[in-house]
Design a protein around this motif. Structure first.
Motif, PDB file in Angstrom:
ATOM      1  N   GLY A 199      33.522  47.693  50.414  1.00  0.00           N
ATOM      2  CA  GLY A 199      34.180  47.159  49.810  1.00  0.00           C
ATOM      3  C   GLY A 199      32.637  47.020  48.709  1.00  0.00           C
ATOM      4  N   GLU A 200      32.546  45.831  47.735  1.00  0.00           N
ATOM      5  CA  GLU A 200      31.505  46.150  46.644  1.00  0.00           C
ATOM      6  C   GLU A 200      31.550  44.707  45.953  1.00  0.00           C
ATOM      7  N   LEU A 201      30.426  44.583  45.626  1.00  0.00           N
ATOM      8  CA  LEU A 201      30.214  43.301  45.189  1.00  0.00           C
ATOM      9  C   LEU A 201      29.754  43.089  43.486  1.00  0.00           C
ATOM     10  N   ILE A 202      30.369  42.680  42.437  1.00  0.00           N
ATOM     11  CA  ILE A 202      29.923  43.014  41.018  1.00  0.00           C
ATOM     12  C   ILE A 202      29.823  41.747  40.315  1.00  0.00           C
ATOM     13  N   GLU A 203      28.783  41.641  39.353  1.00  0.00           N
ATOM     14  CA  GLU A 203      28.660  39.754  38.828  1.00  0.00           C
ATOM     15  C   GLU A 203      28.969  40.629  37.495  1.00  0.00           C
ATOM     16  N   GLY A 204      29.763  39.623  36.715  1.00  0.00           N
ATOM     17  CA  GLY A 204      30.364  39.733  35.370  1.00  0.00           C
ATOM     18  C   GLY A 204      29.789  38.941  34.651  1.00  0.00           C
ATOM     19  N   VAL A 205      29.876  38.936  33.530  1.00  0.00           N
ATOM     20  CA  VAL A 205      29.204  37.716  32.974  1.00  0.00           C
ATOM     21  C   VAL A 205      30.242  38.214  31.162  1.00  0.00           C
ATOM     22  N   LEU A 206      31.475  36.957  31.178  1.00  0.00           N
ATOM     23  CA  LEU A 206      31.903  37.661  29.213  1.00  0.00           C
ATOM     24  C   LEU A 206      31.332  36.130  28.831  1.00  0.00           C
ATOM     25  N   ASP A 207      31.389  36.800  27.439  1.00  0.00           N
ATOM     26  CA  ASP A 207      30.849  35.802  26.340  1.00  0.00           C
ATOM     27  C   ASP A 207      32.113  35.235  26.011  1.00  0.00           C
ATOM     28  N   ALA A 208      31.269  33.703  25.156  1.00  0.00           N
ATOM     29  CA  ALA A 208      32.838  32.935  24.529  1.00  0.00           C
ATOM     30  C   ALA A 208      33.665  33.584  24.220  1.00  0.00           C
ATOM     31  N   GLY A 209      34.699  33.601  24.429  1.00  0.00           N
ATOM     32  CA  GLY A 209      35.591  34.112  22.855  1.00  0.00           C
ATOM     33  C   GLY A 209      36.323  35.357  23.570  1.00  0.00           C
ATOM     34  N   ALA A 210      35.026  36.142  24.571  1.00  0.00           N
ATOM     35  CA  ALA A 210      35.455  37.355  24.993  1.00  0.00           C
ATOM     36  C   ALA A 210      36.683  37.854  25.956  1.00  0.00           C
ATOM     37  N   ASP A 211      37.326  38.927  25.578  1.00  0.00           N
ATOM     38  CA  ASP A 211      38.352  39.366  26.016  1.00  0.00           C
ATOM     39  C   ASP A 211      39.078  40.632  26.232  1.00  0.00           C
ATOM     40  N   ILE A 212      38.981  41.269  27.900  1.00  0.00           N
ATOM     41  CA  ILE A 212      39.587  42.552  28.179  1.00  0.00           C
ATOM     42  C   ILE A 212      40.339  42.861  28.889  1.00  0.00           C
ATOM     43  N   GLY A 213      40.966  43.513  28.452  1.00  0.00           N
ATOM     44  CA  GLY A 213      42.617  44.526  28.698  1.00  0.00           C
ATOM     45  C   GLY A 213      42.349  45.455  29.829  1.00  0.00           C
ATOM     46  N   TYR A 214      42.749  45.536  30.594  1.00  0.00           N
ATOM     47  CA  TYR A 214      43.100  46.750  31.323  1.00  0.00           C
ATOM     48  C   TYR A 214      44.451  47.267  31.342  1.00  0.00           C
ATOM     49  N   ASP A 223      36.589  27.783  41.413  1.00  0.00           N
ATOM     50  CA  ASP A 223      37.719  29.255  42.344  1.00  0.00           C
ATOM     51  C   ASP A 223      37.956  30.387  42.719  1.00  0.00           C
ATOM     52  N   CYS A 224      38.878  30.720  43.380  1.00  0.00           N
ATOM     53  CA  CYS A 224      39.293  32.510  43.612  1.00  0.00           C
ATOM     54  C   CYS A 224      40.205  32.759  43.862  1.00  0.00           C
ATOM     55  N   LEU A 225      40.723  33.663  43.013  1.00  0.00           N
ATOM     56  CA  LEU A 225      41.913  34.510  43.376  1.00  0.00           C
ATOM     57  C   LEU A 225      41.639  35.462  44.151  1.00  0.00           C
ATOM     58  N   ARG A 226      42.664  36.054  44.790  1.00  0.00           N
ATOM     59  CA  ARG A 226      42.734  37.291  45.788  1.00  0.00           C
ATOM     60  C   ARG A 226      44.321  37.842  45.348  1.00  0.00           C
ATOM     61  N   PHE A 227      43.796  39.072  45.170  1.00  0.00           N
ATOM     62  CA  PHE A 227      44.857  40.047  44.762  1.00  0.00           C
ATOM     63  C   PHE A 227      45.001  41.949  44.857  1.00  0.00           C
ATOM     64  N   ARG A 228      46.193  42.326  44.730  1.00  0.00           N
ATOM     65  CA  ARG A 228      46.160  43.449  44.989  1.00  0.00           C
ATOM     66  C   ARG A 228      45.989  43.570  43.135  1.00  0.00           C
ATOM     67  N   LEU A 229      45.270  45.304  43.033  1.00  0.00           N
ATOM     68  CA  LEU A 229      46.178  45.343  41.384  1.00  0.00           C
ATOM     69  C   LEU A 229      47.001  46.891  41.845  1.00  0.00           C
ATOM     70  N   TRP A 230      48.366  46.121  40.849  1.00  0.00           N
ATOM     71  CA  TRP A 230      49.380  46.872  41.055  1.00  0.00           C
ATOM     72  C   TRP A 230      50.101  47.008  39.269  1.00  0.00           C
ATOM     73  N   GLY A 231      49.582  46.533  38.041  1.00  0.00           N
ATOM     74  CA  GLY A 231      49.664  46.945  37.476  1.00  0.00           C
ATOM     75  C   GLY A 231      48.581  46.504  35.955  1.00  0.00           C
ATOM     76  N   PRO A 232      48.897  46.364  34.840  1.00  0.00           N
ATOM     77  CA  PRO A 232      47.253  45.937  33.913  1.00  0.00           C
ATOM     78  C   PRO A 232      46.934  44.663  34.545  1.00  0.00           C
ATOM     79  N   THR A 233      45.740  43.927  33.934  1.00  0.00           N
ATOM     80  CA  THR A 233      44.826  42.635  34.155  1.00  0.00           C
ATOM     81  C   THR A 233      44.046  42.841  32.542  1.00  0.00           C
ATOM     82  N   ARG A 234      43.640  41.691  32.610  1.00  0.00           N
ATOM     83  CA  ARG A 234      43.226  40.798  31.504  1.00  0.00           C
ATOM     84  C   ARG A 234      42.025  39.912  32.036  1.00  0.00           C
ATOM     85  N   PHE A 235      40.803  39.737  31.267  1.00  0.00           N
ATOM     86  CA  PHE A 235      39.606  38.928  31.845  1.00  0.00           C
ATOM     87  C   PHE A 235      39.836  38.481  30.082  1.00  0.00           C
TER      88      PHE A 235
END
Length: 186
Positions: free
Chosen positions: A108-123, A157-169
């Motif tokens: 496991g690892e723990l990451i902190e993310g901060v997105l500015d207002a309007g930021a949109d990142i897709g994988y 809120d906490c979302l738990r999931f496994r990555l199977w496809g694209p994601t967008r933050f």
């Protein structure tokens, strides 16, 4: 220190490609990133964006944290706040802190993310198929799309999931959103 990290990252990205016997054209075909951009990245002429790193991680079957950990010094058992690696993609409005980075023998690892207002990142694809993630919103609002399923997460809120496809933050605003991501390798 940032320049040193970028230089080690560029070198590691080139090592991964060469180690697989891929040409720049092969990597470009696998990632959808132009050959010239990949070449400039490997030479350390440009810093990668979060989206570009995401595409490279997918091609190499690594999480972004694991790739960044490969170019950082071996982390101690206690990771002091002052020693947590901070990476910023200013063009995307994204800041990433390796709170508890990958470590030998730990999944496991723990990451902190901060997105500015309007930021949109897709994988486009997961770096590791089936990767488990727990995303906990600490402040603000995060719109997270997991394999085409949208979720609106508010503070707490906490979302738990496994990555199977694209994601967008995406941060709909009006202020920044701060969240923690707990990643567990399959």
């Amino acid at each position: 220190m940032r320049d040193e990290l970028d230089a080690r990252l560029a070198s590691r990205i080139a090592e991964l490609r060469v180690g697989r016997g891929w040409s720049l054209d092969d990597l470009a075909a696998r990632t959808g990133v132009s050959r010239s951009t990949l070449s400039r990245l490997e030479r350390g002429e440009i810093s990668p964006t979060a989206a570009l790193l995401g595409k490279l991680c997918t091609a190499y079957g690594r999480t972004m944290s694991r790739l960044l950990a490969e170019v950082e010094a071996e982390p101690p058992a206690v990771v002091r706040a002052a020693d947590q690696a901070l990476w910023r993609d200013g063009s995307a409005g994204f800041t990433r802190r390796g709170v508890s980075p990958p470590h030998a023998g730990l999944r496991g690892e723990l990451i902190e993310g901060v997105l500015d207002a309007g930021a949109d990142i897709g994988y486009d694809a997961p770096p590791v198929t089936g990767l488990e993630q727990h995303v906990w919103v600490l402040d603000g609002c995060l719109e997270l799309t997991d394999d085409r399923t949208p979720h609106r997460l508010e503070a707490g809120d906490c979302l738990r999931f496994r990555l199977w496809g694209p994601t967008r933050f995406r941060n709909p605003g009006p202020g920044p959103v701060r969240y923690a991501v707990f990643v567990v390798l399959p």
